[in-house]
Write a protein that holds these residues in place. Structure first.
Motif, mmCIF file in Angstrom:
data_model
loop_
_atom_site.group_PDB
_atom_site.id
_atom_site.type_symbol
_atom_site.label_atom_id
_atom_site.label_comp_id
_atom_site.label_asym_id
_atom_site.label_seq_id
_atom_site.Cartn_x
_atom_site.Cartn_y
_atom_site.Cartn_z
ATOM 1 N N ALA A 197 0.818 -1.207 0.000
ATOM 2 C CA ALA A 197 0.000 0.000 0.000
ATOM 3 C C ALA A 197 0.857 1.264 0.000
ATOM 4 C CB ALA A 197 -0.903 -0.007 1.229
ATOM 5 N N PHE A 248 -4.474 11.157 -8.614
ATOM 6 C CA PHE A 248 -3.080 10.734 -8.558
ATOM 7 C C PHE A 248 -2.397 10.868 -9.909
ATOM 8 C CE2 PHE A 248 -2.377 8.759 -4.431
ATOM 9 C CZ PHE A 248 -3.666 8.661 -3.944
ATOM 10 N N GLY A 249 -1.098 11.121 -9.869
ATOM 11 C CA GLY A 249 -0.270 10.998 -11.051
ATOM 12 C C GLY A 249 0.093 9.534 -11.272
ATOM 13 N N LYS A 250 0.853 9.280 -12.337
ATOM 14 C CA LYS A 250 1.201 7.903 -12.662
ATOM 15 C C LYS A 250 2.345 7.369 -11.814
ATOM 16 C CE LYS A 250 -0.495 8.181 -17.393
ATOM 17 N NZ LYS A 250 -0.194 8.026 -18.833
ATOM 18 N N TYR A 292 -9.715 2.148 -5.611
ATOM 19 C CA TYR A 292 -8.847 2.503 -6.717
ATOM 20 C C TYR A 292 -8.362 1.223 -7.382
ATOM 21 C CZ TYR A 292 -8.211 7.392 -5.195
ATOM 22 O OH TYR A 292 -8.410 8.702 -4.858
ATOM 23 N N GLN A 316 -4.912 -0.026 -9.741
ATOM 24 C CA GLN A 316 -3.578 0.400 -10.106
ATOM 25 C C GLN A 316 -3.050 -0.503 -11.199
ATOM 26 O OE1 GLN A 316 -0.429 0.294 -7.092
ATOM 27 N NE2 GLN A 316 0.417 2.193 -7.932
ATOM 28 N N GLY A 333 1.648 2.028 -15.870
ATOM 29 C CA GLY A 333 1.476 3.123 -16.815
ATOM 30 C C GLY A 333 0.274 4.005 -16.552
ATOM 31 N N HIS A 334 -0.539 3.649 -15.551
ATOM 32 C CA HIS A 334 -1.739 4.439 -15.277
ATOM 33 C C HIS A 334 -1.803 4.980 -13.857
ATOM 34 C CE1 HIS A 334 -3.922 3.699 -19.023
ATOM 35 N NE2 HIS A 334 -3.385 2.494 -18.999
ATOM 36 N N GLY A 335 -0.965 4.527 -13.000
ATOM 37 C CA GLY A 335 -1.037 4.995 -11.624
ATOM 38 C C GLY A 335 -2.309 4.512 -10.943
ATOM 39 N N LEU A 336 -2.753 5.251 -9.958
ATOM 40 C CA LEU A 336 -3.964 4.926 -9.221
ATOM 41 C C LEU A 336 -5.150 5.667 -9.835
ATOM 42 C CD1 LEU A 336 -2.586 5.162 -5.599
ATOM 43 C CD2 LEU A 336 -3.782 3.185 -6.518
ATOM 44 N N GLU A 385 -13.421 7.944 -12.046
ATOM 45 C CA GLU A 385 -13.116 8.084 -13.468
ATOM 46 C C GLU A 385 -13.192 6.783 -14.259
ATOM 47 O OE1 GLU A 385 -8.540 8.738 -12.270
ATOM 48 O OE2 GLU A 385 -8.849 8.732 -14.432
ATOM 49 N N PHE A 434 -7.006 -1.265 -4.695
ATOM 50 C CA PHE A 434 -6.740 -0.709 -3.368
ATOM 51 C C PHE A 434 -7.977 -0.020 -2.831
ATOM 52 C CE2 PHE A 434 -2.325 -1.373 -2.595
ATOM 53 C CZ PHE A 434 -1.716 -1.401 -3.835
ATOM 54 N N SER A 470 -3.925 -3.077 1.946
ATOM 55 C CA SER A 470 -2.774 -3.762 1.348
ATOM 56 C C SER A 470 -3.000 -4.206 -0.085
ATOM 57 C CB SER A 470 -2.392 -4.973 2.191
ATOM 58 O OG SER A 470 -1.980 -4.547 3.484
#
Lengths: 110, 112
Positions: free
Chosen positions: A42, A100-102, B35, B37, B40-43, B59, B90, B105
């Motif tokens: 996390a 969030f960003g990547k 979220y 993950q 290449g895309h993040g959260l 989104e 997450f 986690s």
């Protein structure tokens, strides 16, 4: 639409180097910018920034926000292998959620 | 992890089957988030909740639904899993709605 762009996306350094991670943003009704560190599981909270020019510091990590130019940097000095992680930047705007960003993947080699 | 647990931790499921992921908190926080993950895309935010029975879309909400019948539990359901939903999921909680998120986690979901 709120947007966060981090650079570089990936970075490889040697132990002892100093690194600077960048985060730029576009957000409606900016409230705060946050940095997280993510190792294997996390994300864990590092800093929250709300005011320009005030540095937040924790050991070898520090961060600062520029609300005029809409960016933040995260500095890590004297890097260690334990600093290897993905560093995430997120912004809080007028809505009830973080964007969030990547992320920047930092690898610190011995 | 500061009173937030996700279950299961890992799951492999077949395309077309329903899947439910659970997030449980013992912090009595008002806000809860799901979220995903991906490299290449993040959260990316799927859905979030700002109270019991109060939820809203993020989104990337297509193909997902959520429910929050109790403060402590926030369920994420994939009605008919697709391979594009293979990801790490997450859950996060927050008292104030924004800063100071605490993350679970994660659940690694593989759709085959």
């Amino acid at each position: 639409e709120d947007k966060v762009v981090q650079s570089p996306l990936s970075l490889v350094v040697h132990e002892g180097d100093t690194v600077t991670l960048n985060c730029s943003y576009e957000v409606t009704n900016f409230r705060s910018l946050l940095w997280y560190k993510q190792e294997k599981k996390a994300p864990t909270f590092l800093f929250m920034l709300t005011s320009s020019g005030i540095e937040k510091k924790s050991g070898r990590l520090s961060s600062i926000l520029d609300k005029k130019e809409l960016f933040s940097i995260l500095n890590i000095t004297a890097t260690q292998t334990g600093d290897s992680a993905i560093y995430l930047c997120a912004v809080e705007g007028g809505s009830e959620k973080l964007v969030f960003g990547k992320g920047t993947k930092l690898t610190v080699n011995p | 992890d500061a009173g937030i647990t996700q279950s299961p931790r890992h799951k492999v499921t077949e395309t077309g089957t329903p899947v439910t992921l659970r997030c449980h908190q013992t912090e009595n926080h008002r806000y809860m988030y799901w979220y995903r993950q991906d490299p290449g895309h993040g959260l990316r935010l799927i859905h979030y909740s700002y109270g019991v029975k109060d939820t809203d879309k993020g989104e990337v909400s297509d193909g997902y639904s959520v429910s929050r019948s109790k403060t402590e539990d926030f369920l994420l359901t994939l009605e008919s899993a697709t391979s594009s939903q293979t990801s790490v999921y997450f859950c996060a909680i927050s008292e104030t709605g924004n800063y100071g998120y605490t993350f679970g986690s994660g659940t690694r979901l593989t759709v085959v």
